[in-house]
Design a protein around this motif. Sequence first.
Motif, PDB file in Angstrom:
ATOM      1  N   ALA A 116       0.835  -1.211   0.000  1.00 52.46           N
ATOM      2  CA  ALA A 116       0.000   0.000   0.000  1.00 52.46           C
ATOM      3  C   ALA A 116       0.865   1.254   0.000  1.00 52.46           C
ATOM      4  CB  ALA A 116      -0.942  -0.014   1.202  1.00 52.46           C
ATOM      5  N   GLU A 117       2.008   1.205   0.661  1.00 56.82           N
ATOM      6  CA  GLU A 117       2.912   2.358   0.678  1.00 56.82           C
ATOM      7  C   GLU A 117       3.537   2.578  -0.698  1.00 56.82           C
ATOM      8  OE1 GLU A 117       4.227   1.728   5.358  1.00 56.82           O
ATOM      9  OE2 GLU A 117       5.496   0.962   3.734  1.00 56.82           O
ATOM     10  N   ARG A 118       3.924   1.489  -1.366  1.00 57.74           N
ATOM     11  CA  ARG A 118       4.488   1.606  -2.712  1.00 57.74           C
ATOM     12  C   ARG A 118       3.454   2.199  -3.669  1.00 57.74           C
ATOM     13  NH1 ARG A 118       6.629  -3.628  -1.516  1.00 57.74           N
ATOM     14  NH2 ARG A 118       5.161  -4.617  -2.951  1.00 57.74           N
ATOM     15  N   GLU A 119       2.225   1.733  -3.545  1.00 54.22           N
ATOM     16  CA  GLU A 119       1.151   2.243  -4.403  1.00 54.22           C
ATOM     17  C   GLU A 119       0.927   3.736  -4.162  1.00 54.22           C
ATOM     18  OE1 GLU A 119      -3.635   1.451  -5.143  1.00 54.22           O
ATOM     19  OE2 GLU A 119      -2.406  -0.084  -4.164  1.00 54.22           O
ATOM     20  N   ALA A 120       0.955   4.158  -2.889  1.00 52.90           N
ATOM     21  CA  ALA A 120       0.747   5.576  -2.573  1.00 52.90           C
ATOM     22  C   ALA A 120       1.881   6.428  -3.125  1.00 52.90           C
ATOM     23  CB  ALA A 120       0.625   5.752  -1.070  1.00 52.90           C
ATOM     24  N   LEU A 121       3.122   5.953  -3.033  1.00 52.13           N
ATOM     25  CA  LEU A 121       4.254   6.709  -3.571  1.00 52.13           C
ATOM     26  C   LEU A 121       4.171   6.820  -5.085  1.00 52.13           C
ATOM     27  CD1 LEU A 121       7.348   5.543  -1.484  1.00 52.13           C
ATOM     28  CD2 LEU A 121       6.260   7.794  -1.445  1.00 52.13           C
ATOM     29  N   ALA A 154       9.557  -6.521  10.680  1.00 46.64           N
ATOM     30  CA  ALA A 154       9.770  -6.254   9.260  1.00 46.64           C
ATOM     31  C   ALA A 154       9.031  -4.986   8.830  1.00 46.64           C
ATOM     32  CB  ALA A 154       9.298  -7.442   8.427  1.00 46.64           C
ATOM     33  N   PRO A 155       9.706  -4.064   8.138  1.00 45.50           N
ATOM     34  CA  PRO A 155       9.056  -2.804   7.771  1.00 45.50           C
ATOM     35  C   PRO A 155       7.874  -2.967   6.827  1.00 45.50           C
ATOM     36  CG  PRO A 155      11.217  -2.980   6.736  1.00 45.50           C
ATOM     37  CD  PRO A 155      11.114  -4.099   7.713  1.00 45.50           C
ATOM     38  N   GLU A 156       7.853  -4.059   6.050  1.00 47.95           N
ATOM     39  CA  GLU A 156       6.741  -4.261   5.122  1.00 47.95           C
ATOM     40  C   GLU A 156       5.542  -4.932   5.787  1.00 47.95           C
ATOM     41  OE1 GLU A 156       9.506  -7.845   4.602  1.00 47.95           O
ATOM     42  OE2 GLU A 156       9.665  -5.690   5.042  1.00 47.95           O
ATOM     43  N   SER A 157       5.630  -5.240   7.099  1.00 48.99           N
ATOM     44  CA  SER A 157       4.557  -5.972   7.775  1.00 48.99           C
ATOM     45  C   SER A 157       3.448  -5.058   8.305  1.00 48.99           C
ATOM     46  CB  SER A 157       5.129  -6.794   8.935  1.00 48.99           C
ATOM     47  OG  SER A 157       5.652  -5.943   9.951  1.00 48.99           O
ATOM     48  N   PHE A 158       3.614  -3.757   8.165  1.00 46.98           N
ATOM     49  CA  PHE A 158       2.572  -2.799   8.552  1.00 46.98           C
ATOM     50  C   PHE A 158       2.619  -1.645   7.566  1.00 46.98           C
ATOM     51  CE2 PHE A 158       6.435  -1.679  10.745  1.00 46.98           C
ATOM     52  CZ  PHE A 158       6.511  -0.299  10.632  1.00 46.98           C
ATOM     53  N   ALA A 159       1.527  -0.887   7.497  1.00 52.31           N
ATOM     54  CA  ALA A 159       1.404   0.155   6.479  1.00 52.31           C
ATOM     55  C   ALA A 159       1.229   1.525   7.114  1.00 52.31           C
ATOM     56  CB  ALA A 159       0.234  -0.138   5.554  1.00 52.31           C
ATOM     57  N   VAL A 160       2.036   2.475   6.649  1.00 52.90           N
ATOM     58  CA  VAL A 160       1.907   3.869   7.041  1.00 52.90           C
ATOM     59  C   VAL A 160       1.260   4.639   5.893  1.00 52.90           C
ATOM     60  CG1 VAL A 160       3.201   6.006   7.465  1.00 52.90           C
ATOM     61  CG2 VAL A 160       3.840   3.905   8.653  1.00 52.90           C
ATOM     62  N   SER A 161       0.308   5.480   6.207  1.00 53.87           N
ATOM     63  CA  SER A 161      -0.260   6.378   5.199  1.00 53.87           C
ATOM     64  C   SER A 161      -0.063   7.815   5.676  1.00 53.87           C
ATOM     65  CB  SER A 161      -1.742   6.082   4.965  1.00 53.87           C
ATOM     66  OG  SER A 161      -2.476   6.132   6.183  1.00 53.87           O
ATOM     67  N   LEU A 162       0.317   8.669   4.745  1.00 55.92           N
ATOM     68  CA  LEU A 162       0.531  10.089   5.050  1.00 55.92           C
ATOM     69  C   LEU A 162      -0.804  10.803   4.906  1.00 55.92           C
ATOM     70  CD1 LEU A 162       3.895  10.605   3.141  1.00 55.92           C
ATOM     71  CD2 LEU A 162       3.543   9.929   5.529  1.00 55.92           C
ATOM     72  N   VAL A 163      -1.400  11.156   6.028  1.00 48.11           N
ATOM     73  CA  VAL A 163      -2.738  11.747   6.031  1.00 48.11           C
ATOM     74  C   VAL A 163      -2.694  13.211   5.621  1.00 48.11           C
ATOM     75  CG1 VAL A 163      -4.756  12.227   7.459  1.00 48.11           C
ATOM     76  CG2 VAL A 163      -3.435  10.124   7.824  1.00 48.11           C
ATOM     77  N   SER A 164      -1.661  13.927   6.062  1.00 48.60           N
ATOM     78  CA  SER A 164      -1.500  15.346   5.758  1.00 48.60           C
ATOM     79  C   SER A 164      -0.034  15.700   5.949  1.00 48.60           C
ATOM     80  CB  SER A 164      -2.376  16.200   6.689  1.00 48.60           C
ATOM     81  OG  SER A 164      -1.878  16.141   8.024  1.00 48.60           O
ATOM     82  N   ASP A 165       0.282  16.982   5.854  1.00 51.36           N
ATOM     83  CA  ASP A 165       1.657  17.428   6.100  1.00 51.36           C
ATOM     84  C   ASP A 165       2.062  17.249   7.557  1.00 51.36           C
ATOM     85  OD1 ASP A 165       1.860  18.167   3.471  1.00 51.36           O
ATOM     86  OD2 ASP A 165       1.491  20.306   3.836  1.00 51.36           O
ATOM     87  N   THR A 166       1.101  17.074   8.441  1.00 48.67           N
ATOM     88  CA  THR A 166       1.401  17.038   9.875  1.00 48.67           C
ATOM     89  C   THR A 166       0.999  15.735  10.568  1.00 48.67           C
ATOM     90  OG1 THR A 166      -0.714  18.119  10.358  1.00 48.67           O
ATOM     91  CG2 THR A 166       1.230  19.544  10.097  1.00 48.67           C
ATOM     92  N   HIS A 167       0.346  14.823   9.853  1.00 51.63           N
ATOM     93  CA  HIS A 167      -0.136  13.597  10.493  1.00 51.63           C
ATOM     94  C   HIS A 167       0.065  12.384   9.592  1.00 51.63           C
ATOM     95  CE1 HIS A 167      -2.298  16.593  12.902  1.00 51.63           C
ATOM     96  NE2 HIS A 167      -2.366  15.673  13.838  1.00 51.63           N
TER      97      HIS A 167
END
Length: 202
Positions: A116-121, A154-167
């Motif tokens: 999901a992070e790769r897709e967002a980038l 493992a860094p790929e075992s959870f997903a980070v999403s950038l919600v805004s510039d601050t969160h």
Amino acid sequence: MLWLDSSDSVAPALPAVWLIPTGTSPRDLGERSALRRGVARRLLARQLGCMDEHVVIAHDPAGQPLLVQPEDKGLHLSLATRAGVVAVALASQPVGVDVERVETQALPPLDVLHPAEREALDAIAPDARALAFACLWAAKEAYVKALGTGFGRAPESFAVSLVSDTHFCVADPLRPTDMTGYLRTMKNGGQDILAAAVIVLD
């Protein structure tokens, strides 16, 4: 989340993060570690109302920093260093902080990211990807620091999403609900742009 820019600043409430440009360039891991501890001791002494020499920072077996002295404060500590900037996070619950340099000339290591992070980038304009990746990676490292695992998880075992510039938001299949963290960008006094991230776990 309270962001502070001086080691002389006292946070009126916690959690808080200090981002301290030191103007130095540590040459190796030993120098970076010494710089982190020195800055952290000074600002923690101000925050806790004691002398610098009365602050003792140790590490647990996983390498996480622990506030040993003063005793019985019930505080959690996280430290990071990048490009001469020291980040210190202090909270009454498990906390993680990280700082990453925005690398405009390097390709990000996409293979260590969650799909999901790769897709967002991929969906971000190319000229904005370096900053987005730095924010994403800082958030991931802050999260595993708060867990106390480091990248034993493992860094790929959870997903980070950038919600805004601050969160940012962390979706972890091992936790029942998503968690929110905080982002900030800054300069280190030179040419580097840095992304900082912090998260406090319930």
